[in-house]
Structure formats: structure tokens, C-alpha cells
Design an enzyme around this catalytic site. Structure first.
Site, PDB file in Angstrom:
ATOM      1  CB  SER A 114       7.925 109.404  -3.827  1.00 22.37           C
ATOM      2  OG  SER A 114       8.529 108.146  -3.722  1.00 22.37           O
ATOM      3  CG  ASP A 253       1.379 104.771  -2.587  1.00 24.65           C
ATOM      4  OD1 ASP A 253       2.524 104.541  -2.997  1.00 24.65           O
ATOM      5  OD2 ASP A 253       0.923 105.917  -2.421  1.00 24.65           O
ATOM      6  CG  HIS A 280       4.345 106.048  -5.524  1.00 19.19           C
ATOM      7  ND1 HIS A 280       4.387 106.015  -4.142  1.00 19.19           N
ATOM      8  CD2 HIS A 280       5.517 106.662  -5.900  1.00 19.19           C
ATOM      9  CE1 HIS A 280       5.502 106.561  -3.711  1.00 19.19           C
ATOM     10  NE2 HIS A 280       6.201 106.976  -4.759  1.00 19.19           N
TER      11      HIS A 280
END
Length: 302
Positions: A114, A253, A280
Site C-alpha cells: 500500500s 483491491d 488489498h
């Protein structure tokens, strides 16, 4: 909450402690010290903790020397000394300090999730001579591009949640219970699609909420990015990355496959993997498959 990870099988080669980088004490955990494949991991947020990345510690049993750490203003680590240090540029130099402190002159493989994926790419742009490879899991190179994609996902939510997000974003009222509930609904669809989150993920979220780093750098939610990173965009520099790169994402995601493809298309020779049954956090939802892909990529490019 689901039961946490069982890390006991790796505990014989586990250490933890603090390293001092730029005058800050940063907490780290290391598995498999002295093993062959050197892997440094970067958590998300900005403002998260290393805890939710711990499924990757399984790699210690495959001859990996893997380091997790809490970044500045995160987890057990110190807050920055200056407000201006809540930036991508400061984070890049912190990564280099941690690398030097724990791996010395060894080239390492870098993994980021991320925000950590964005940080890994930014680090690579400046210091790829210190790396053997880079992996970005649901990472980004353009905040505006990513937010646009997240709002495309919001447009597909049920009316109740979509309207709550749109209303309270327009009002700037991010503390509204209605907004918070809608944001959680979004995360249950696009962050981790489990009814109950593992202890390590919940711990990360709890600490992230208590420390101020996420709010300062990101903003009040995953898709409302109004903090210090809001204008970050280095996608047009990605073509200068010449080391092996792995770009992963989940089909569901919040940092969508379109974002992963945007990065993949700009890094020559990069490898892209979309995990069809994940959001994610692919290393939770498809843990065995994810570790297999990551391990194979690193071994091939060591």
C-alpha cells in the site's frame, strides 16, 4: 477477531529491538537472521504498523532473512522531530537508514504494501543501486490517479453507503458515524473481505487510529487523501527503474488492478500478478499462493 498467527516455528531465529535512524528509535522485528535472501518490508498507512505484514515471516523457513519495522510515528517507534518530516522524502531516507543499520552493505530485496508500496517505488527511484529487486503489493505512484479509481469503486456501492460518503466528503464532516460506517463498509469490500479480521490487522488499525501519522499524511479515510502525501505523483519517473520489479494486487483491491497496470506498464520487464480472490491484503486472503509467488520472484532475482 480471528486468532492471530502462530509464529513459534520461526521464533528460534527471531530478534526484535530498536535501531536509531535520524535520531529516532525505530522498532523492528527480524526473522531468519543470517539466511540467504535479504528482505526488508515496508508497511502501509502511512501510519500503520508492521503487524499486518507478519504472514510474510513464513519465508524465514525458506532461507529468508526478513525484517519488519514500524516507520516514524508508527507502532512502537518515535515521532519525527519536525512536522516537515511527515513526508515521502523523509520516509525514503529512513528506509535507507534502516537498511544500512540492519543489513550493512548487502543489497536487499525490498517489499512494500500500500503506502509502503509507494515508498518502495520512491526508494527504488533514488537508491536502486542498493537493491536486488522491488515488490509493490497494492502500491501506488500517483495519489490522484488512485483516489480517482477509489471513487469509481465508491460509485458502485449501495446507495446508502455511497450517498453517506459523498455527503460527508462534501461537508468535510469525517467524524460522522454515518461516514465512518460507510468507510468501514468500503474497507470490508476492498481492504480485507473477511467478516472477522485477524488480530494482527486489527492491532494495526487500532494503533493507526491512536497515533496521528495517518491523519497527518493520508487523511480521515482510505479514499479521502488530504494529508501531506495528497499531491505525490512520480509515475512518469518509473521508466528509470531497471531492477526486477514485481507488482501485485487483488482483483477487489481498493488500489485497483488498473493502478497496478499503470505501474507495470511503466517499468520495463516488470512482472504483474493479480490475485483473483483477494482485495488489498492478498498475503492474508491468498496467503500460500502469495508467498509462493513472492518467494519464486525473489529467488529468481537474487
Amino acid at each position: 477477531l480471528q486468532g492471530g498467527l502462530n509464529l513459534s516455528e520461526n521464533s528460534d531465529k527471531k530478534e526484535d529491538g530498536f535501531v536509531n535512524v535520524n535520531g529516532l528509535n525505530l522498532y523492528y522485528v527480524r526473522f531468519g537472521k543470517g539466511n540467504r535472501y535479504k528482505l526488508l518490508t515496508l508497511h502501509g498507512g502511512p501510519g500503520g504498523t508492521h503487524d499486518y505484514l507478519l504472514p510474510l515471516s513464513d519465508l524465514a523457513g525458506q532461507d529468508f532473512d526478513i525484517v519488519f519495522y514500524d516507520q516514524f510515528g508508527c507502532g512502537k517507534s518515535d515521532d519525527p522531530k519536525n512536522e516537515s518530516d511527515y513526508s515521502l522524502e523523509y520516509a525514503v531516507e529512513e528506509v535507507d537508514g534502516v537498511r544500512k543499520a540492519l543489513f550493512g552493505d548487502d543489497k536487499v530485496h525490498l517489499f512494500g504494501s500500500s503506502w509502503g508500496g509507494m515508498l518502495a517505488l520512491a526508494y527504488t527511484l533514488k537508491h536502486q543501486d542498493h537493491l536486488k529487486s522491488v515488490t509493490t503489493s497494492s502500491g501506488l505512484a500517483s495519489v490522484s490517479e488512485t483516489v480517482k479509481e477509489m471513487h469509481r469503486l465508491i460509485s458502485q456501492l449501495p446507495d446508502k453507503e455511497r450517498e453517506a460518503i459523498e455527503k460527508h466528503e462534501a461537508d468535510g464532516d469525517y467524524s460522522s458515524p454515518e461516514y465512518q460506517e460507510a468507510a468501514m463498509y468500503f474497507m470490508k469490500k476492498h481492504l480485507l473481505r473477511w467478516d472477522e479480521w485477524p488480530r494482527e490487522v486489527a492491532d494495526t488499525m487500532e494503533v493507526m487510529e491512536k497515533r496521528g501519522t495517518y491523519l497527518k499524511m493520508n487523511g480521515p479515510s482510505e479514499f479521502t487523501i488530504i494529508g501531506t502525501i495528497k499531491d505525490v505523483d512520480f509515475k512518469d519517473d518509473l521508466h528509470t527503474i531497471k531492477i526486477p520489479a514485481l507488482i501485485t494486487c487483488g482483483r477487489h483491491d481498493e488500489v485497483t488492478p488498473e493502478i497496478a497496470k499503470s505501474i507495470h506498464d511503466r517499468i520495463g520487464g516488470s512482472q504483474m500478478e493479480v490475485f483473483e480472490n483477494s482485495a488489498h491484503m492478498q498475503f492474508w486472503e491468498e496467503r500460500d499462493k502469495y508467498l509462493e509467488v513472492l518467494s519464486e520472484f525473489i529467488r529468481k532475482n537474487d
